[in-house]
Enzyme design. Structure first.
Site, PDB file in Angstrom:
ATOM      1  N   LYS A   1      49.714  42.169  44.518  1.00 16.96           N
ATOM      2  CA  LYS A   1      49.571  43.405  43.736  1.00 16.96           C
ATOM      3  C   LYS A   1      50.613  44.437  44.135  1.00 16.96           C
ATOM      4  O   LYS A   1      51.287  45.011  43.286  1.00 16.96           O
ATOM      5  CB  LYS A   1      48.180  44.033  43.952  1.00 16.96           C
TER       6      LYS A   1
ATOM      7  N   ARG B   1      37.386  48.569  42.639  1.00 16.32           N
ATOM      8  CA  ARG B   1      37.048  47.338  43.352  1.00 16.32           C
ATOM      9  C   ARG B   1      35.572  47.007  43.269  1.00 16.32           C
ATOM     10  O   ARG B   1      35.164  45.969  43.787  1.00 16.32           O
ATOM     11  CB  ARG B   1      37.398  47.520  44.828  1.00 16.32           C
TER      12      ARG B   1
ATOM     13  N   ARG C   1      52.481  38.231  56.063  1.00 23.42           N
ATOM     14  CA  ARG C   1      52.799  39.590  55.572  1.00 23.42           C
ATOM     15  C   ARG C   1      53.191  40.508  56.730  1.00 23.42           C
ATOM     16  O   ARG C   1      52.554  40.527  57.770  1.00 23.42           O
ATOM     17  CB  ARG C   1      51.585  40.182  54.841  1.00 23.42           C
TER      18      ARG C   1
ATOM     19  N   ARG D   1      49.516  44.087  59.628  1.00 27.43           N
ATOM     20  CA  ARG D   1      48.328  44.913  59.398  1.00 27.43           C
ATOM     21  C   ARG D   1      47.152  44.371  60.200  1.00 27.43           C
ATOM     22  O   ARG D   1      46.955  43.169  60.262  1.00 27.43           O
ATOM     23  CB  ARG D   1      47.972  44.896  57.902  1.00 27.43           C
TER      24      ARG D   1
ATOM     25  N   ARG E   1      37.417  39.926  53.659  1.00 24.05           N
ATOM     26  CA  ARG E   1      37.922  40.578  52.437  1.00 24.05           C
ATOM     27  C   ARG E   1      37.814  39.646  51.229  1.00 24.05           C
ATOM     28  O   ARG E   1      37.505  40.089  50.137  1.00 24.05           O
ATOM     29  CB  ARG E   1      39.369  41.022  52.636  1.00 24.05           C
TER      30      ARG E   1
HETATM   31  P1  ADP Z   1      44.809  44.303  49.908  1.00 21.53           P
HETATM   32  O1  ADP Z   1      46.260  44.238  50.248  1.00 21.53           O
HETATM   33  O2  ADP Z   1      43.957  43.507  50.835  1.00 21.53           O
HETATM   34  O3  ADP Z   1      44.504  44.078  48.485  1.00 21.53           O
HETATM   35  P2  ADP Z   1      44.571  47.243  49.987  1.00 21.53           P
HETATM   36  O4  ADP Z   1      45.801  47.667  50.644  1.00 21.53           O
HETATM   37  O5  ADP Z   1      44.416  47.488  48.524  1.00 21.53           O
HETATM   38  O6  ADP Z   1      44.258  45.725  50.336  1.00 21.53           O
HETATM   39  O7  ADP Z   1      43.312  47.901  50.715  1.00 21.53           O
HETATM   40  C1  ADP Z   1      43.154  47.826  52.128  1.00 21.53           C
HETATM   41  C2  ADP Z   1      41.760  48.308  52.525  1.00 21.53           C
HETATM   42  O8  ADP Z   1      41.566  49.678  52.091  1.00 21.53           O
HETATM   43  C3  ADP Z   1      40.602  47.552  51.897  1.00 21.53           C
HETATM   44  O9  ADP Z   1      40.287  46.368  52.612  1.00 21.53           O
HETATM   45  C4  ADP Z   1      39.486  48.600  51.985  1.00 21.53           C
HETATM   46  O10 ADP Z   1      38.983  48.717  53.309  1.00 21.53           O
HETATM   47  C5  ADP Z   1      40.231  49.895  51.677  1.00 21.53           C
HETATM   48  N1  ADP Z   1      40.244  50.165  50.214  1.00 21.53           N
HETATM   49  C6  ADP Z   1      41.336  50.193  49.407  1.00 21.53           C
HETATM   50  N2  ADP Z   1      40.998  50.433  48.130  1.00 21.53           N
HETATM   51  C7  ADP Z   1      39.643  50.574  48.125  1.00 21.53           C
HETATM   52  C8  ADP Z   1      38.675  50.809  47.094  1.00 21.53           C
HETATM   53  N3  ADP Z   1      39.042  50.951  45.809  1.00 21.53           N
HETATM   54  N4  ADP Z   1      37.376  50.879  47.468  1.00 21.53           N
HETATM   55  C9  ADP Z   1      36.987  50.736  48.749  1.00 21.53           C
HETATM   56  N5  ADP Z   1      37.837  50.491  49.760  1.00 21.53           N
HETATM   57  C10 ADP Z   1      39.159  50.405  49.469  1.00 21.53           C
HETATM   58  P1  ADP Z   2      48.461  42.584  47.793  1.00 20.01           P
HETATM   59  O1  ADP Z   2      48.964  43.977  47.543  1.00 20.01           O
HETATM   60  O2  ADP Z   2      47.859  41.959  46.571  1.00 20.01           O
HETATM   61  O3  ADP Z   2      47.573  42.479  48.971  1.00 20.01           O
HETATM   62  P2  ADP Z   2      51.231  41.958  48.637  1.00 20.01           P
HETATM   63  O4  ADP Z   2      52.065  42.403  47.495  1.00 20.01           O
HETATM   64  O5  ADP Z   2      51.209  42.779  49.868  1.00 20.01           O
HETATM   65  O6  ADP Z   2      49.724  41.668  48.117  1.00 20.01           O
HETATM   66  O7  ADP Z   2      51.670  40.459  48.985  1.00 20.01           O
HETATM   67  C1  ADP Z   2      51.079  39.729  50.063  1.00 20.01           C
HETATM   68  C2  ADP Z   2      52.170  38.966  50.828  1.00 20.01           C
HETATM   69  O8  ADP Z   2      52.697  37.926  50.004  1.00 20.01           O
HETATM   70  C3  ADP Z   2      53.364  39.823  51.220  1.00 20.01           C
HETATM   71  O9  ADP Z   2      53.834  39.363  52.467  1.00 20.01           O
HETATM   72  C4  ADP Z   2      54.389  39.573  50.097  1.00 20.01           C
HETATM   73  O10 ADP Z   2      55.722  39.730  50.570  1.00 20.01           O
HETATM   74  C5  ADP Z   2      54.083  38.118  49.727  1.00 20.01           C
HETATM   75  N1  ADP Z   2      54.260  37.842  48.282  1.00 20.01           N
HETATM   76  C6  ADP Z   2      53.972  38.654  47.234  1.00 20.01           C
HETATM   77  N2  ADP Z   2      54.207  38.035  46.040  1.00 20.01           N
HETATM   78  C7  ADP Z   2      54.658  36.794  46.345  1.00 20.01           C
HETATM   79  C8  ADP Z   2      55.081  35.645  45.555  1.00 20.01           C
HETATM   80  N3  ADP Z   2      55.053  35.668  44.203  1.00 20.01           N
HETATM   81  N4  ADP Z   2      55.473  34.548  46.212  1.00 20.01           N
HETATM   82  C9  ADP Z   2      55.472  34.503  47.584  1.00 20.01           C
HETATM   83  N5  ADP Z   2      55.092  35.533  48.371  1.00 20.01           N
HETATM   84  C10 ADP Z   2      54.682  36.661  47.785  1.00 20.01           C
END
Ligand code: ADP
Ligand code: ADP
Ligand code: ZN
Length: 215
Positions: free
Chosen positions: A14, A89, A128, A161, A172
């Site tokens: 994302k 979420r 990551r 992270r 998660r």
């Molecule tokens: P990911 O990369 O795992 O999708 P995010 O960076 O979006 O995670 O979120 C990291 C953490 O921040 C989540 O695991 C949660 O603890 C908190 N968080 C983020 N967005 C929300 C939300 N919309 N509602 C509740 N907690 C959230």
């Molecule tokens: P999210 O925000 O959904 O948690 P991230 O964008 O942080 O996900 O991506 C998670 C990990 O996967 C990061 O280390 C990123 O560089 C890698 N990544 C993202 N998209 C791709 C893809 N299409 N192919 C391979 N690796 C990816």
């Protein structure tokens, strides 16, 4: 005006796609995960509260999260539109968002679901790395920085992270399946859902997304 929601399991890509889409459409980013990480870094009141949840991979309570998003959507200006990343979420958040959007007379353009299998996610989260300063995301194998361990943009150190460690990742994923996955049906019924194959190379994922949105 383009207002997007980007959804997907943790690690689906994302944030990576959000970065590309923001630049392409000139949108503003509203990422609740980034907001919480910044508040934690500042050690603010919100940060201290959020910290209790983030490290274990649990969701921050809906009330606090909804208030933050409401404040941002109502007070800030988004001349070309916004991209909401990591919100909503839960069903309660989706309902709160609907009310906010209605009050502000804002329409969503599309809800993009970046779809990836669990096994792929585990590799993505394990590799990551994020910049300790600007938050830019990398992957040790798929998107490595030019110099190992150093951010291409600002030269700061990359880190892992806390919530990307194994136990928190499993937590998660199960929270996603229980609380967030049902939202796909919610947006499908509204005719907004676009499903994208997120297992492809990130440039191809991006291409599929913009083709589905048009222009
Ligand atoms: P990911 O990369 O795992 O999708 P995010 O960076 O979006 O995670 O979120 C990291 C953490 O921040 C989540 O695991 C949660 O603890 C908190 N968080 C983020 N967005 C929300 C939300 N919309 N509602 C509740 N907690 C959230
Ligand atoms: P999210 O925000 O959904 O948690 P991230 O964008 O942080 O996900 O991506 C998670 C990990 O996967 C990061 O280390 C990123 O560089 C890698 N990544 C993202 N998209 C791709 C893809 N299409 N192919 C391979 N690796 C990816
Ligand atoms: Zn950086």
């Amino acid at each position: 005006m383009i207002n997007l929601l980007i959804m997907g399991k943790p690690g689906a890509g994302k944030g990576t796609q959000a970065t590309k889409l923001l630049e392409y459409y000139n949108l503003d980013h509203v990422s609740t995960g980034n907001i919480y990480r910044e508040e934690i870094k500042k050690n603010s009141v919100i940060g201290k509260e959020a910290m209790k949840y983030l490290a274990q991979g649990n969701l921050v309570p809906d009330k606090m999260t909804n208030e933050i998003v409401k404040e941002l959507l109502s007070k800030e200006n988004y001349p070309n539109g916004f991209m909401l990343d990591g919100y909503p979420r839960t069903e309660a958040q989706a309902e709160a968002l609907d009310i906010m959007l209605e009050e502000l007379n804002i329409k969503l353009t599309a809800v993009i679901n970046v779809s990836v299998d669990d096994e792929v996610l585990l590799h993505r989260m394990a590799g990551r790395r994020v910049c300790s300063n600007c938050g830019q995301t990398y992957h040790v194998d798929y998107h490595p920085p030019v110099v190992t361990g150093i951010c291409d943009f600002c030269g700061s150190k990359l880190m892992q992270r806390d919530d990307d460690l194994e136990e928190s990742v499993m937590n998660r994923l199960s929270i996603y399946n229980e609380k967030t996955k049902p939202l796909l049906e919610y947006y499908h019924r509204k005719g907004l859902l676009v499903v994208i194959d997120g297992e492809q190379d990130s440039n191809k994922v991006f291409k599929d997304i913009i083709e589905s949105i048009g222009e």
